[in-house]
Design an enzyme around this catalytic site. Structure first.
Site, short mmCIF file in Angstrom:
data_model
loop_
_atom_site.label_atom_id
_atom_site.label_comp_id
_atom_site.label_asym_id
_atom_site.label_seq_id
_atom_site.Cartn_x
_atom_site.Cartn_y
_atom_site.Cartn_z
N CYS A 172 -5.06 -7.10 -4.58
CA CYS A 172 -5.32 -5.71 -5.45
C CYS A 172 -6.24 -6.04 -6.61
O CYS A 172 -5.20 -6.50 -7.75
CB CYS A 172 -4.28 -4.78 -5.68
N GLY A 227 -12.78 -3.85 -3.62
CA GLY A 227 -13.95 -3.27 -3.23
C GLY A 227 -15.11 -3.61 -4.07
O GLY A 227 -16.28 -3.91 -3.46
N ASN A 241 -8.58 -9.72 1.04
CA ASN A 241 -8.39 -8.53 1.70
C ASN A 241 -9.51 -7.93 2.24
O ASN A 241 -10.70 -8.78 1.83
CB ASN A 241 -7.46 -7.39 1.12
N CYS A 251 -11.45 0.96 -6.71
CA CYS A 251 -10.73 -0.30 -6.03
C CYS A 251 -11.36 -1.40 -6.43
O CYS A 251 -12.48 -1.78 -6.41
CB CYS A 251 -11.11 -0.17 -4.53
N ASN A 307 0.70 -1.29 0.04
CA ASN A 307 -0.03 -0.20 0.11
C ASN A 307 0.95 1.39 0.03
O ASN A 307 2.05 1.23 0.32
CB ASN A 307 -0.91 -0.02 1.25
N GLU A 346 -9.68 3.30 0.87
CA GLU A 346 -8.72 2.18 1.04
C GLU A 346 -7.82 2.19 2.16
O GLU A 346 -7.31 3.12 2.42
CB GLU A 346 -7.91 1.95 -0.34
N HIS A 404 -12.89 -6.07 3.65
CA HIS A 404 -13.86 -4.98 3.37
C HIS A 404 -15.13 -5.00 4.05
O HIS A 404 -15.52 -6.09 4.63
CB HIS A 404 -14.06 -5.42 1.61
N1 LIG Z 1 -6.00 -1.04 0.00
C1 LIG Z 1 -6.23 -2.60 -0.08
C2 LIG Z 1 -5.10 -3.10 -1.19
C3 LIG Z 1 -5.16 -2.39 -2.54
C4 LIG Z 1 -6.70 -2.60 -3.37
C5 LIG Z 1 -6.77 -2.14 -4.63
N2 LIG Z 1 -6.42 -0.96 -5.01
C6 LIG Z 1 -7.87 -2.99 -5.70
O1 LIG Z 1 -7.82 -2.64 -6.73
O2 LIG Z 1 -8.29 -3.98 -4.96
C7 LIG Z 1 -5.78 -3.21 1.10
O3 LIG Z 1 -5.06 -2.75 1.86
O4 LIG Z 1 -6.26 -4.29 1.26
#
Ligand SMILES: N[C@@H](CCC[C@H](N)C(=O)O)C(=O)O
Length: 273
Positions: A78, A216, A153, A213, A69, A204, A155
């Protein structure tokens, strides 16, 4: 005296979520410690990016992708970078990540990626204590009753009448760092426009507000599908543009969308080490 090391990089983005990509598949790149990654990502004193991406050889896949990050923390997934590196690779690829094994196919101007299966157990998000991740009895001001999904990751997702009206620059960091999320969290605020379209903004983890994202978009679409608010294929409209997300219960998530290369350059490793 140690010889200076010049490292080539590729600047890329997916819908304005931008990356510095270091390709160590053939040429060595020294160990990327957190402070070095943070220095390269800094928009004032470094090259500048939301995420720094390191490609390495893999014994189990076509290559390994490591993700750092903007704040230097290493993370598991990502989505936008996965499309970007698939495009860079130029043919179908399996990609090893800390969040799981992915497979991607380049498409005209972008890529389609199998993002793996989402996880919903509270300790897989992870949350600090047990809770139903489909409908969480918590809230921060106007943001209430979210859901949580791990797509490699973590969310948290809030549905609101108008995501553009949410002060995400203020509430994003507060929720990201709330003790409910022991590994911090990516904060999604979304508006369901109809059964095939969701509008989304994301704060993020470790990067702040980004133009898009990918993970996301996947997590939000899956959460909306679990709540039966949308159909199994949706367009997720982010500030930087649209992604197509498809998922059905028990299946893996498919994400399709654009990616671009901006320019190539090189830097002196010692400037950051
Ligand atoms: N900030 C996220 C990692 C990056 C996510 C990204 N930009 C995407 O496109 O999925 C984390 O800390 O998990």
């Amino acid at each position: 005296m140690r010889a200076k090391m010049r490292i080539p990089f590729i600047k890329m983005h997916g819908l304005g979520n931008d990356f510095v990509v270091l390709d160590a598949r053939e040429n060595a790149v020294p160990d990327l410690e957190e402070n070095i990654a943070r220095g390269i990502a800094d928009r004032h004193t470094g090259i500048g990016c939301d995420q720094l991406i390191l490609l390495q050889p893999s014994e189990n896949a076509d290559f390994r992708m490591r993700i750092y990050n903007h704040d230097g923390s290493e993370v598991g997934a990502c989505g936008n970078a996965t499309r970007a590196v698939a495009m860079l690779h130029g043919s179908d690829a399996t990609i090893e990540t800390a969040g799981g094994m992915l497979s991607a196919s380049p498409r005209d101007g972008g890529a389609s990626v199998d993002m793996g299966a989402p996880r919903f157990d509270w300790d897989a998000i992870p949350l600090a204590y047990p809770m139903d991740t489909l409908s969480m009895p918590v809230g921060w001001e106007m943001l209430e009753n979210p859901g949580a999904v791990n797509v490699g990751n973590p969310h948290v997702i809030f549905f609101v009448d108008d995501c553009d009206a949410v002060p995400l620059d203020r509430l994003g960091p507060e929720i990201e760092n709330d003790p409910l999320f022991p590994e911090r969290v990516n904060v999604n605020v979304a508006t369901i426009e109809d059964r095939s379209r969701i509008r989304l903004r994301v704060w993020e983890r470790g990067a702040g507000l980004t133009k898009a994202c990918g993970t996301g978009a996947c997590a939000t679409a899956v959460h909306a599908m679990r709540r039966r608010l949308v159909d199994s294929e949706v367009t997720v409209a982010l500030p930087g543009g649209d992604l197509q997300i498809a998922w059905s219960e028990g299946e893996t998530i498919r994400m399709t969308g654009p990616a671009s290369e901006s320019f190539r350059g090189s830097f002196e490793w010692d400037d950051y080490a």
